[in-house]
Design an enzyme around this catalytic site. Sequence first.
Site, PDB file in Angstrom:
ATOM      1  N   ILE A   1       3.285   5.947   4.231  1.00 39.62           N
ATOM      2  CA  ILE A   1       4.319   5.641   5.216  1.00 39.62           C
ATOM      3  C   ILE A   1       4.092   4.245   5.787  1.00 39.62           C
ATOM      4  CG2 ILE A   1       5.337   6.361   7.414  1.00 39.62           C
ATOM      5  CD1 ILE A   1       4.406   9.215   6.760  1.00 39.62           C
ATOM      6  N   ARG A   2       5.116   3.425   5.812  1.00 35.53           N
ATOM      7  CA  ARG A   2       4.999   2.063   6.331  1.00 35.53           C
ATOM      8  C   ARG A   2       4.729   2.095   7.838  1.00 35.53           C
ATOM      9  NH1 ARG A   2       7.797  -1.024   2.365  1.00 35.53           N
ATOM     10  NH2 ARG A   2       7.292   0.020   0.405  1.00 35.53           N
TER      11      ARG A   2
ATOM     12  N   ALA B   1       0.832  -1.199   0.000  1.00 37.79           N
ATOM     13  CA  ALA B   1       0.000   0.000   0.000  1.00 37.79           C
ATOM     14  C   ALA B   1       0.867   1.249   0.000  1.00 37.79           C
ATOM     15  CB  ALA B   1      -0.926  -0.003   1.207  1.00 37.79           C
ATOM     16  N   PRO B   2       0.489   2.275  -0.779  1.00 43.62           N
ATOM     17  CA  PRO B   2       1.244   3.522  -0.767  1.00 43.62           C
ATOM     18  C   PRO B   2       1.172   4.196   0.604  1.00 43.62           C
ATOM     19  CG  PRO B   2      -0.430   3.507  -2.514  1.00 43.62           C
ATOM     20  CD  PRO B   2      -0.650   2.299  -1.677  1.00 43.62           C
TER      21      PRO B   2
ATOM     22  N   LEU C   1       4.585   0.511  11.787  1.00 43.20           N
ATOM     23  CA  LEU C   1       5.518  -0.206  12.655  1.00 43.20           C
ATOM     24  C   LEU C   1       4.966  -1.552  13.105  1.00 43.20           C
ATOM     25  CD1 LEU C   1       6.723   2.736  14.933  1.00 43.20           C
ATOM     26  CD2 LEU C   1       7.867   1.782  12.916  1.00 43.20           C
TER      27      LEU C   1
ATOM     28  N   ASP D   1     -14.368   0.180  10.402  1.00 42.04           N
ATOM     29  CA  ASP D   1     -14.600  -1.207  10.798  1.00 42.04           C
ATOM     30  C   ASP D   1     -13.656  -2.114  10.016  1.00 42.04           C
ATOM     31  OD1 ASP D   1     -15.730  -3.308  12.138  1.00 42.04           O
ATOM     32  OD2 ASP D   1     -17.500  -3.449  10.869  1.00 42.04           O
TER      33      ASP D   1
END
Length: 591
Positions: free
Chosen positions: A325-326, A322-323, A328, A378
């Site tokens: 920021i990754r 997914a585009p 944690l 959800d």
Amino acid sequence: MDASVGENPVAQSIAQAMIEGFNKHYRIFRETSRRAKESFEAAEWQAQIDAVRERVQFYDERVDEAVRRLHEEFDADSLDDSTWQQLKLQYIGILMRHKQPELAETFFNSVCCKILHRTYFNNDYLFARPAVSTEYIESYPPVYSSYYPQDEGLRTTVRRIIEDFDWQRPFANLDRDIDNILRAVHEHIGAWPDMEVNCQIQVLYSAFYRNKTAYIIGKAINGYQEYPFALAVRHNPAGRLEADTILLDPWRISVLFSLSRAYFLVDMEVPSGYVHFLRSIMPNKHRSELYTMLGLGKQGKTMFFRDLIAHLRHSNDQFIIAPGIRGLVMLVFTLPSYPYVFKIIKDVFGASKNMDRATVKRKYLMVKQVDRVGRLADTLEFSYAALPLSRFHPELLDELRALAPSSFEIEGDSVIIKHLYIERRMTPLNIYLEHADDDQVEYAVREYGNAIRELATANIFPGDMLWKNFGVTRYGRVVFYDYDEIEFMTAMNFRRIPPAPYPEMEMAAEPWYSAGPMDVFPEEFATFLLGAPRVRKAFLKHHRDLLDAKFWQDVQASIRKGYLEDFFPYPTELRFCNMWSNERGRAHQAA
């Protein structure tokens, strides 16, 4: 599967045990839904909230009961292939006259999947597709009632519709409510059309209960035109009933059924009939979403996964990372042609995350049990979901091997994901802000702060409030979707930062004050939230008080006193008490 029905008495007995398990589940489900009317009449709002939370567990409890019974009475692990084949045929025979066949098929699958090895999940032993039609199932009382305004006039018809719900609490002024309803409808359609020969108003038999509101859902039919509506009924400050608004735009009714809201409590003998009716007024709503919002989450999951598999058969794009920021804690991927994201818990979390996998799963369950007030996305939770290996981009497979190797396996031409969350895809708020003009920034920041406020008053503290953890829906609403640090407001300790003993300590790398695991210092929010000048300006204009511990402490005090905030799934300017307030003010001055 060519075995004939009736040859295996063990299969017949197991099928009967399975349907008894399902019938018990749905009986308890309906009893809970029926009590919602009594709670609404008695203004027992906490009972409504508790019912929604407790109902989430009903299904799994009944499935586990059925599994235990099959093990104890039939030694389920030792059943041969012939018995499993006969079992499904016997079960189909039982369902031919059943009122909830689609739910009973899903229950059958749930029980069998706890006994069978997953290599059997897609064969003839399970209901990979529906076997019994849900069309034209008769119901008493009927799914909806029809009213004919040509016979008694529109005003009398509206009165009868409301009175037929037989709420055991009087209306404050039903004549005034009917005036408001008719005026709102007239303003919406512009002019009253002539009544055609087929003119009628169809109303779902059961009201839809959520929090402090009961909704009457229906549609008017006149000639070739259909006019959907949702009438909201609430208690006024004096404890009497009143019509709060009528929603007439299909998209506003659709928002009422958003998955970011709490589930409804609705008494339904034939749920497929309710879903069919609702889709006639909200054709863009997937059936899976409607089943979920009616409290039938497992059926929603079943239909969602069938839709996903059908989409995969008719598309060729690949699952990709997914585009944005990754995260944690979560590895997130998506299928560009499908409007959802898929989230897997990583094997190892980022250094700042002091939690384990069980904690994360508990937080996601918590979101299903609380009132999401339109501000929490959800999730659909799946175990051992099989997806085609050929559709996984190599970079995504590498990411899975590196970050979540224990959460998936490759078997033949399938990727088996052992545990998976699926959510509606949204535009991450940080990405939205990067591309927004000044007006859009102000709108989004105001929405962001409103989301935090509404969650707080609903006893939810988001925890990690970074912009990347919020998304913007297709309707422009800001919603929170990262739950690993979510907590109840009442569990937190909101503090002001104490003065530094010495001025030079304010410049030190480490804080001069101690902090416990549940301590929060709202003054610190500005440091990591308000770096961008446009964002800072908008935030301080609309939400400066969120940086003060007093705001949070005041909300906590209100929650502890038992006060339940009003949350409206429609703009407050659409409430009848606000729609014509200027006219009422002028009339009062003239008097």
